[in-house]
Design an enzyme around this catalytic site. Structure first.
Site, PDB file in Angstrom:
ATOM      1  N   HIS A 142       0.846  -1.197   0.000  1.00 59.54           N
ATOM      2  CA  HIS A 142       0.000   0.000   0.000  1.00 59.54           C
ATOM      3  C   HIS A 142       0.880   1.244   0.000  1.00 59.54           C
ATOM      4  CE1 HIS A 142      -3.952  -1.878   1.718  1.00 59.54           C
ATOM      5  NE2 HIS A 142      -3.452  -2.564   0.716  1.00 59.54           N
ATOM      6  N   TYR A 175      -9.468   5.017   7.078  1.00 58.21           N
ATOM      7  CA  TYR A 175      -9.733   5.428   8.462  1.00 58.21           C
ATOM      8  C   TYR A 175     -10.851   6.463   8.394  1.00 58.21           C
ATOM      9  CZ  TYR A 175      -5.399   3.590  10.678  1.00 58.21           C
ATOM     10  OH  TYR A 175      -4.406   2.800  11.194  1.00 58.21           O
ATOM     11  N   PRO A 194      -4.924   0.326  18.760  1.00 58.81           N
ATOM     12  CA  PRO A 194      -4.645  -0.219  17.426  1.00 58.81           C
ATOM     13  C   PRO A 194      -4.627   0.790  16.274  1.00 58.81           C
ATOM     14  CG  PRO A 194      -6.830  -0.871  18.171  1.00 58.81           C
ATOM     15  CD  PRO A 194      -6.181  -0.200  19.327  1.00 58.81           C
ATOM     16  N   TYR A 198       3.859   6.248   9.966  1.00 62.60           N
ATOM     17  CA  TYR A 198       3.025   5.127   9.485  1.00 62.60           C
ATOM     18  C   TYR A 198       3.891   4.095   8.753  1.00 62.60           C
ATOM     19  CZ  TYR A 198      -0.947   2.726   7.303  1.00 62.60           C
ATOM     20  OH  TYR A 198      -1.863   1.784   6.891  1.00 62.60           O
ATOM     21  N   LYS A 245       0.369  -0.459  15.006  1.00 61.21           N
ATOM     22  CA  LYS A 245       1.769  -0.465  15.430  1.00 61.21           C
ATOM     23  C   LYS A 245       2.185  -1.620  16.334  1.00 61.21           C
ATOM     24  CE  LYS A 245       3.102   2.892  13.085  1.00 61.21           C
ATOM     25  NZ  LYS A 245       3.898   2.474  11.923  1.00 61.21           N
TER      26      LYS A 245
HETATM   27  P1  FAD Z   1       1.304 -11.936  21.536  1.00 62.56           P
HETATM   28  O1  FAD Z   1       0.998 -12.006  20.087  1.00 62.56           O
HETATM   29  O2  FAD Z   1       0.199 -11.597  22.478  1.00 62.56           O
HETATM   30  O3  FAD Z   1       1.948 -13.321  21.929  1.00 62.56           O
HETATM   31  C1  FAD Z   1       2.129 -13.709  23.261  1.00 62.56           C
HETATM   32  C2  FAD Z   1       2.054 -15.224  23.338  1.00 62.56           C
HETATM   33  O4  FAD Z   1       2.334 -15.635  24.663  1.00 62.56           O
HETATM   34  C3  FAD Z   1       0.670 -15.751  23.017  1.00 62.56           C
HETATM   35  O5  FAD Z   1       0.765 -16.754  22.031  1.00 62.56           O
HETATM   36  C4  FAD Z   1       0.155 -16.301  24.336  1.00 62.56           C
HETATM   37  O6  FAD Z   1      -0.703 -17.411  24.150  1.00 62.56           O
HETATM   38  C5  FAD Z   1       1.445 -16.670  25.012  1.00 62.56           C
HETATM   39  N1  FAD Z   1       1.362 -16.722  26.484  1.00 62.56           N
HETATM   40  C6  FAD Z   1       0.717 -15.881  27.320  1.00 62.56           C
HETATM   41  N2  FAD Z   1       0.835 -16.266  28.586  1.00 62.56           N
HETATM   42  C7  FAD Z   1       1.581 -17.398  28.561  1.00 62.56           C
HETATM   43  C8  FAD Z   1       2.043 -18.294  29.578  1.00 62.56           C
HETATM   44  N3  FAD Z   1       1.746 -18.092  30.856  1.00 62.56           N
HETATM   45  N4  FAD Z   1       2.767 -19.363  29.196  1.00 62.56           N
HETATM   46  C9  FAD Z   1       3.085 -19.576  27.892  1.00 62.56           C
HETATM   47  N5  FAD Z   1       2.663 -18.769  26.904  1.00 62.56           N
HETATM   48  C10 FAD Z   1       1.927 -17.687  27.232  1.00 62.56           C
HETATM   49  N6  FAD Z   1      -2.108  -4.798  16.426  1.00 62.56           N
HETATM   50  C11 FAD Z   1      -2.240  -4.137  15.297  1.00 62.56           C
HETATM   51  O7  FAD Z   1      -1.264  -3.536  14.854  1.00 62.56           O
HETATM   52  N7  FAD Z   1      -3.446  -4.137  14.624  1.00 62.56           N
HETATM   53  C12 FAD Z   1      -4.526  -4.846  15.088  1.00 62.56           C
HETATM   54  O8  FAD Z   1      -5.574  -4.864  14.464  1.00 62.56           O
HETATM   55  C13 FAD Z   1      -4.418  -5.546  16.285  1.00 62.56           C
HETATM   56  N8  FAD Z   1      -5.455  -6.258  16.792  1.00 62.56           N
HETATM   57  C14 FAD Z   1      -5.300  -6.930  17.983  1.00 62.56           C
HETATM   58  C15 FAD Z   1      -6.349  -7.661  18.526  1.00 62.56           C
HETATM   59  C16 FAD Z   1      -6.210  -8.329  19.748  1.00 62.56           C
HETATM   60  C17 FAD Z   1      -7.374  -9.121  20.327  1.00 62.56           C
HETATM   61  C18 FAD Z   1      -4.977  -8.261  20.442  1.00 62.56           C
HETATM   62  C19 FAD Z   1      -4.799  -8.968  21.768  1.00 62.56           C
HETATM   63  C20 FAD Z   1      -3.911  -7.545  19.877  1.00 62.56           C
HETATM   64  C21 FAD Z   1      -4.066  -6.870  18.661  1.00 62.56           C
HETATM   65  N9  FAD Z   1      -3.005  -6.157  18.076  1.00 62.56           N
HETATM   66  C22 FAD Z   1      -3.165  -5.487  16.920  1.00 62.56           C
HETATM   67  C23 FAD Z   1      -1.709  -6.086  18.663  1.00 62.56           C
HETATM   68  C24 FAD Z   1      -0.746  -7.106  18.042  1.00 62.56           C
HETATM   69  O9  FAD Z   1      -1.440  -8.245  17.641  1.00 62.56           O
HETATM   70  C25 FAD Z   1       0.277  -7.376  19.100  1.00 62.56           C
HETATM   71  O10 FAD Z   1       0.996  -6.188  19.336  1.00 62.56           O
HETATM   72  C26 FAD Z   1       1.233  -8.512  18.751  1.00 62.56           C
HETATM   73  O11 FAD Z   1       0.541  -9.743  18.769  1.00 62.56           O
HETATM   74  C27 FAD Z   1       2.374  -8.545  19.769  1.00 62.56           C
HETATM   75  O12 FAD Z   1       3.095  -9.722  19.654  1.00 62.56           O
HETATM   76  P2  FAD Z   1       3.709 -10.432  20.931  1.00 62.56           P
HETATM   77  O13 FAD Z   1       4.419 -11.585  20.399  1.00 62.56           O
HETATM   78  O14 FAD Z   1       4.417  -9.422  21.750  1.00 62.56           O
HETATM   79  O15 FAD Z   1       2.455 -10.872  21.819  1.00 62.56           O
HETATM   80  C1  DHB Z   2      -5.517  -3.142  10.543  1.00 60.93           C
HETATM   81  C2  DHB Z   2      -5.526  -2.945  11.891  1.00 60.93           C
HETATM   82  C3  DHB Z   2      -5.291  -1.667  12.381  1.00 60.93           C
HETATM   83  O1  DHB Z   2      -5.286  -1.456  13.705  1.00 60.93           O
HETATM   84  C4  DHB Z   2      -5.056  -0.607  11.523  1.00 60.93           C
HETATM   85  O2  DHB Z   2      -4.839   0.607  12.066  1.00 60.93           O
HETATM   86  C5  DHB Z   2      -5.055  -0.820  10.179  1.00 60.93           C
HETATM   87  C6  DHB Z   2      -5.281  -2.099   9.682  1.00 60.93           C
HETATM   88  C7  DHB Z   2      -5.747  -4.522  10.045  1.00 60.93           C
HETATM   89  O3  DHB Z   2      -6.102  -5.381  10.862  1.00 60.93           O
HETATM   90  O4  DHB Z   2      -5.587  -4.770   8.844  1.00 60.93           O
END
Ligand code: FAD
Ligand code: DHB
Length: 391
Positions: A72, A201, A292, A384, A296
């Site tokens: 994009h 957005y 969100p 961005y 980021k």
């Molecule tokens: P996570 O992806 O949360 O991974 C952590 C892992 O640790 C998980 O697999 C979990 O199961 C595991 N874990 C937790 N506790 C334990 C334990 N006690 N023992 C073993 N394993 C454990 N970001 C965006 O940019 N856009 C979005 O649209 C967006 N939507 C989101 C929707 C949701 C519901 C959530 C929760 C987050 C969203 N995010 C979004 C944020 C983005 O997905 C996260 O920033 C990203 O997943 C971070 O990665 P991570 O590996 O740090 O954490």
């Molecule tokens: C998506 C999620 C976001 O939070 C955003 O700002 C833009 C796109 C997505 O899930 O594709």
């Protein structure tokens, strides 16, 4: 059982760290509470900064991303019923973002780790971490009803916001900064081609709306909703009617299709300092959360992991712990800028309960600035497309 780096969590942070360590000749074990199916299907982020894409390609896990990711070059802001495009590529000096779902990155990283003989223990919930400030921290986890231990030289807490690693740090060590927002997002996955090839957005009196995509045939949509709403209260008809109203603009036709997922997510800004204690390092959502808007969260996790992996490499390859000692400072410098960007977009785009006419006019003036003044647009586009990495 022993390893060099014990990694808690098989999200993007833990998996990428394990993969980068393997490439540097460092041993790790990943312990994940959920099943492989669950982590591969958890619908979350979708927009990758250019630096995230470059990191994944350089790490040898970008082949499918390059083939299937949707590049994009701009983003569409909607307000006053009109579309205003920001030319991210031009304003950022040639940088772009790529839409490629977090589920796909997680799948690619798991396949790479498994293919390289890496150890990921799924369905293994970490209960606690002992001796973080000693020489050999021990991760205690439960698998198949019995308890196991993993002795490590270092622990990487990549277990997300609700994990156990952050809480294993003694009280008084961490300073917490947080802001909770008084609304949520209803996230929707629909089998419908997106009505626009760029992310939209939309600022609207009914609340914020967003259109993104997962493929040319699948739309990912979000609607601002009250924090205490339940997804079951949102019928498909109600969802489409709100999306039509909030995303409306001349010449835009929202495409409807079967809704396959609906879920509500609360929103917060959250940072702990420092991101390290004793022999444990926190990375990704375990240390910080962004609202969100701006997409980021995942990109911020990749920024942390780059620094942490380089720190481990310097330590194990050259016996120098300088970079590991500076991990938290380096990561937090970037994180606070990312927090600023996500929080300011969140504040600019949402409807807050009881906001007055002046506040709404300020939001519109902010939107007018970033979409019409190239200097303001450049700041937006640089953030961005992704701020530079120090390491
Ligand atoms: P996570 O992806 O949360 O991974 C952590 C892992 O640790 C998980 O697999 C979990 O199961 C595991 N874990 C937790 N506790 C334990 C334990 N006690 N023992 C073993 N394993 C454990 N970001 C965006 O940019 N856009 C979005 O649209 C967006 N939507 C989101 C929707 C949701 C519901 C959530 C929760 C987050 C969203 N995010 C979004 C944020 C983005 O997905 C996260 O920033 C990203 O997943 C971070 O990665 P991570 O590996 O740090 O954490
Ligand atoms: C998506 C999620 C976001 O939070 C955003 O700002 C833009 C796109 C997505 O899930 O594709």
């Amino acid at each position: 059982v022993r390893t060099q780096v014990g990694i808690v969590g098989a999200g993007p942070a833990g998996l990428l760290l394990s993969h980068l360590l393997y490439r540097a000749g460092i041993e790790s074990v990943v312990i994940e509470a959920r099943s492989r199916d669950h982590v591969e299907q958890r619908q979350r982020a979708g927009v990758l900064e250019q630096g995230t894409v470059e990191t994944l390609i350089a790490a040898g896990v970008g082949e499918r991303l390059q083939r299937e990711g949707m590049v994009h070059e701009g983003i569409d802001f909607r307000f006053d019923g009109t579309a205003h495009r920001i030319d991210v590529k031009w304003l950022s000096g040639g940088r772009v973002v790529t839409v490629y779902a977090q589920t796909e990155i997680v799948r690619d990283l798991i396949a790479a780790r498994v293919g390289d003989g890496g150890v990921i223990l799924f369905a293994s919930e970490v209960i606690c971490i002992d001796d973080i400030d000693g020489d050999t921290p021990v991760i205690r986890f439960r698998h198949d009803g019995s308890e196991h231990t993993l002795a490590c030289e270092y622990v990487a807490g990549c277990d997300g916001f609700r994990g156990v690693c952050r809480d294993a740090i003694p009280e008084g060590v961490l300073t917490t900064y947080r802001r909770d927002y008084p609304f949520a997002w209803l996230g929707i996955l629909a089998e419908a081609p997106p009505g626009s090839h760029e992310v939209i957005y939309a600022y609207h009196d009914n609340g914020f709306a967003l259109q993104s995509m997962r493929s040319p045939r699948v739309s990912r949509l979000y609607l601002q909703c009250p924090l205490d709403d339940d997804a079951v209260d949102w019928s498909d008809d109600r969802i489409w009617s709100e999306l039509h109203a909030r995303l409306a603009a001349d010449g835009f036709a929202l495409r409807e299709g079967p809704i396959t997922q609906k879920a509500i997510t609360g929103m917060r800004s959250f940072v702990v300092e420092p991101m390290q204690y004793g022999r444990m390092f926190l990375a990704g959502d375990a240390a910080h959360i962004v609202p969100p808007t701006g997409a980021k969260g995942l990109n911020a996790a990749v920024g942390d992991v780059r620094v942490l992996a380089a720190g481990f490499e310097e330590f194990y390859r050259r016996g120098k712990s300088d970079l590991l000692a500076r991990y938290s400072d380096i990561a937090l410098r970037r994180i606070w800028k990312v927090e600023r960007f996500a929080a300011s977009l969140c504040t600019m785009l949402h409807r807050f309960d009881g906001d007055d006419a002046f506040t709404r006019r300020m939001q519109l003036a902010d939107l007018a600035m970033i979409t019409s003044d190239p200097l303001a647009g450049m700041i937006y586009a640089n953030n961005y497309a992704g701020l530079p990495f120090e390491v």
